[in-house]
Design a protein around this motif. Structure first.
Motif, PDB file in Angstrom:
ATOM      1  N   LEU A 196      49.197 -25.567  56.883  1.00 48.87           N
ATOM      2  CA  LEU A 196      49.948 -25.186  56.157  1.00 48.87           C
ATOM      3  C   LEU A 196      48.575 -22.840  55.845  1.00 48.87           C
ATOM      4  CD1 LEU A 196      52.041 -27.164  54.238  1.00 48.87           C
ATOM      5  CD2 LEU A 196      52.631 -25.293  55.502  1.00 48.87           C
ATOM      6  N   LEU A 197      47.577 -23.463  55.849  1.00 50.97           N
ATOM      7  CA  LEU A 197      46.538 -22.328  54.860  1.00 50.97           C
ATOM      8  C   LEU A 197      46.392 -21.500  56.531  1.00 50.97           C
ATOM      9  CD1 LEU A 197      45.255 -24.333  51.510  1.00 50.97           C
ATOM     10  CD2 LEU A 197      46.954 -23.319  52.264  1.00 50.97           C
ATOM     11  N   ASP A 198      45.336 -22.067  56.699  1.00 47.41           N
ATOM     12  CA  ASP A 198      44.799 -20.656  57.523  1.00 47.41           C
ATOM     13  C   ASP A 198      45.567 -21.264  58.995  1.00 47.41           C
ATOM     14  OD1 ASP A 198      44.657 -23.401  59.663  1.00 47.41           O
ATOM     15  OD2 ASP A 198      42.379 -24.185  58.873  1.00 47.41           O
ATOM     16  N   ARG A 199      46.880 -21.466  59.225  1.00 47.97           N
ATOM     17  CA  ARG A 199      47.784 -21.252  60.178  1.00 47.97           C
ATOM     18  C   ARG A 199      47.624 -22.147  61.880  1.00 47.97           C
ATOM     19  NH1 ARG A 199      50.806 -16.208  57.958  1.00 47.97           N
ATOM     20  NH2 ARG A 199      50.758 -16.726  56.604  1.00 47.97           N
ATOM     21  N   ARG A 200      46.128 -22.921  61.789  1.00 42.84           N
ATOM     22  CA  ARG A 200      45.933 -23.247  62.866  1.00 42.84           C
ATOM     23  C   ARG A 200      46.231 -24.348  63.811  1.00 42.84           C
ATOM     24  NH1 ARG A 200      41.467 -20.823  64.634  1.00 42.84           N
ATOM     25  NH2 ARG A 200      40.019 -19.338  63.576  1.00 42.84           N
ATOM     26  N   ILE A 201      46.404 -24.992  64.358  1.00 41.86           N
ATOM     27  CA  ILE A 201      46.884 -25.506  65.494  1.00 41.86           C
ATOM     28  C   ILE A 201      46.364 -26.296  65.460  1.00 41.86           C
ATOM     29  CG2 ILE A 201      48.630 -26.727  67.357  1.00 41.86           C
ATOM     30  CD1 ILE A 201      49.536 -23.588  67.532  1.00 41.86           C
ATOM     31  N   THR A 202      46.243 -27.849  64.828  1.00 43.23           N
ATOM     32  CA  THR A 202      45.519 -28.682  65.111  1.00 43.23           C
ATOM     33  C   THR A 202      45.987 -30.012  65.748  1.00 43.23           C
ATOM     34  OG1 THR A 202      46.119 -29.936  62.638  1.00 43.23           O
ATOM     35  CG2 THR A 202      44.724 -28.189  62.267  1.00 43.23           C
ATOM     36  N   GLY A 203      47.670 -29.896  66.286  1.00 48.51           N
ATOM     37  CA  GLY A 203      47.460 -31.842  66.962  1.00 48.51           C
ATOM     38  C   GLY A 203      49.698 -31.544  67.422  1.00 48.51           C
ATOM     39  N   THR A 386      61.145 -21.131  57.618  1.00 50.12           N
ATOM     40  CA  THR A 386      60.567 -19.764  57.080  1.00 50.12           C
ATOM     41  C   THR A 386      59.465 -19.837  56.366  1.00 50.12           C
ATOM     42  OG1 THR A 386      61.281 -20.374  55.016  1.00 50.12           O
ATOM     43  CG2 THR A 386      63.167 -19.523  56.626  1.00 50.12           C
ATOM     44  N   GLU A 387      58.974 -18.179  56.277  1.00 49.12           N
ATOM     45  CA  GLU A 387      57.523 -18.488  55.733  1.00 49.12           C
ATOM     46  C   GLU A 387      57.667 -18.192  54.491  1.00 49.12           C
ATOM     47  OE1 GLU A 387      53.587 -16.888  55.315  1.00 49.12           O
ATOM     48  OE2 GLU A 387      54.793 -17.700  57.141  1.00 49.12           O
ATOM     49  N   ALA A 388      58.496 -18.618  53.869  1.00 47.08           N
ATOM     50  CA  ALA A 388      58.899 -18.850  52.285  1.00 47.08           C
ATOM     51  C   ALA A 388      59.089 -19.985  52.138  1.00 47.08           C
ATOM     52  CB  ALA A 388      60.936 -18.271  52.092  1.00 47.08           C
ATOM     53  N   PHE A 404      60.417 -24.984  63.844  1.00 50.56           N
ATOM     54  CA  PHE A 404      59.987 -22.946  64.922  1.00 50.56           C
ATOM     55  C   PHE A 404      59.998 -22.255  63.794  1.00 50.56           C
ATOM     56  CE2 PHE A 404      63.602 -25.989  65.914  1.00 50.56           C
ATOM     57  CZ  PHE A 404      63.527 -26.076  67.475  1.00 50.56           C
ATOM     58  N   LEU A 405      58.799 -22.420  62.690  1.00 49.66           N
ATOM     59  CA  LEU A 405      58.082 -21.117  62.067  1.00 49.66           C
ATOM     60  C   LEU A 405      56.793 -21.084  63.174  1.00 49.66           C
ATOM     61  CD1 LEU A 405      57.769 -19.259  60.196  1.00 49.66           C
ATOM     62  CD2 LEU A 405      56.406 -21.662  59.168  1.00 49.66           C
TER      63      LEU A 405
END
Length: 430
Positions: A196-203, A386-388, A404-405
């Protein structure tokens, strides 16, 4: 409500999930001029209440549900049968009346139940079917029961309406499923899990799909409902797990850091030796157990909580991690949550998607996140669109999300492209 005893159910010799009409319901339907709707209601993870508080409390809970449903439906021309903890309700009236009855049932079961000194929140799954013409009542009830099976197998959907005329009966899909595995019609897709913080795909989570030769792609909820009806749940689970793990082992080096979560069923856990079989499947696929998460729902654990805890502890000793899925949809008892060896708690999409608009849901989500933090668990929010929602979850300490975000369930090629592009950008998406 009129009650149907367990003895009567057994004497009728029906298959699991089928419903039989009472004389009162037959009379109601015979005199209905404007239409009929059938509603089949079952509490979510009811067994958890029995395990946490004892069967006597569980029985009182069902009695209280009975009384509440009878009260809220008193304004309708209705008749109901209770079998165990399942309620089969028939309402006479047009479509608007039927929709009102379903809404009232949903609202009644959303409220907590006060049993002695305990306050119990119990979710529900609901199957709904509207009568076509002079459709026999037993057939109508069977369609409502099939809709309930779809709702139970779905991801976050609490109420399912049966297909209108022309829809494919669950029994027909169950028959097709017998050949689907050997014809290679069952496939898997992978939905990214994102920090959630750095938006990297981890799994990723592996999700089953059925490429039906006539109906096209069918989702996991339909596939699982058909497998339950066909008695193929174990075979399907074995196939999907092996396929997902093998596919993950074939990904390029750019995806070697990704964890893969595969779903475990109650039947999987009950088969001895579950742990040895699962770990052998992971190693046979060529994956390190440290990359694999076994994901299961509350209902898969509760039949034998002590045995499940022992198995999951052994699984973690081999290096695998464990996730509890759909937290917040059932009773979600802290009594069993504290006893289970978990790594991840997954927050159900029904809570996630309301977090930006409903203050009560925000409070519930914050409570879940606080509990998880206190137990040393990471959290995964499902259904983030959503980004919110992402910002609000991140601010409250949630660890990961899927939804889906970032992306829906993807095939291997699309996943590889997304992860490669995301690594270049540093965030999910291109």
């Amino acid at each position: 409500m009129e009650r149907q005893s367990r003895t009567m159910q057994r004497a009728a010799g029906r298959r699991r999930g089928e419903r039989s009409a009472s004389e009162e319901q037959e009379r109601l339907v015979a005199g209905a001029a404007d239409g009929v709707i059938a509603i089949v209601v079952a509490p979510t993870s009811f067994e958890i209440v029995n395990a946490a508080y004892g069967r006597a409390t569980g029985d009182l809970l069902v009695d209280t549900m009975d009384e509440r449903l009878s009260r809220v439906l008193s304004a309708f021309d209705s008749a109901a049968v209770r079998g165990g903890a399942t309620f089969t309700i028939v309402v006479a009236g047009n479509a608007r009346v039927g929709d009102q009855a379903v809404d009232i049932v949903e609202q009644a079961l959303e409220k907590p139940f006060h049993i002695g000194l305990e306050t119990i929140h119990v979710g529900a799954r609901i199957g709904v079917a509207r009568r076509h013409g002079d459709e026999p009542l037993d057939h109508l009830l069977r369609r409502a029961a099939e809709a309930l099976a779809h709702a139970r197998a779905s991801d976050g959907v609490t109420t399912r309406v049966a297909a209108e005329r022309g829809g494919v009966p669950l029994a027909a899909l169950a028959a097709d499923l017998h050949r689907a595995i050997e014809r290679h019609e069952i496939d898997v897709r992978f939905q990214p899990q994102v920090h959630l913080l750095d938006r990297r795909i981890t799994g990723v989570e592996a999700l089953a799909r059925w490429q039906h030769p006539r109906l096209g792609v069918l989702g996991a909820e339909t596939l699982l409902a058909a497998a339950e009806r066909a008695g193929l749940g174990v075979a399907l689970s074995d196939h999907v797990q092996a396929l997902a793990l093998r596919r993950a082992s074939e990904w390029p080096a750019a995806l070697s850091h990704l964890r893969i979560a595969v779903n475990i069923t109650a039947a999987d856990l009950s088969r001895t030796p579950f742990v040895d079989r699962f770990v052998a499947r992971v190693r046979e696929a060529g994956l390190a157990p440290e990359r694999v998460t076994a994901e299961m729902t509350e209902g898969a654990l509760i039949d034998n909580l002590g045995g499940a805890a022992t198995s999951l502890t052994a699984l973690r000793d081999h290096g695998c991690r464990v996730a509890l899925d759909d937290f917040g949809t059932g009773y979600s008892s802290l009594a069993y949550l504290a006893r289970l060896p978990l790594d991840y708690l997954k927050i159900d999409r029904s809570l996630t998607q309301a977090i930006t608009s409903d203050a009560r849901d925000r409070t519930v989500v914050q409570g879940v996140l606080s509990i998880a933090e206190g137990l040393g668990l990471e959290t995964i929010a499902e259904g983030v669109e959503t980004e919110a929602q992402r910002i609000m979850l991140a601010a409250r300490g949630c660890t990961l999300y899927q939804g889906f975000l970032c992306a829906g369930p993807l095939d291997d090629a699309a996943l590889i492209a997304l992860v490669t592009c995301s690594d270049d950008k540093g965030t999910c998406g291109c």
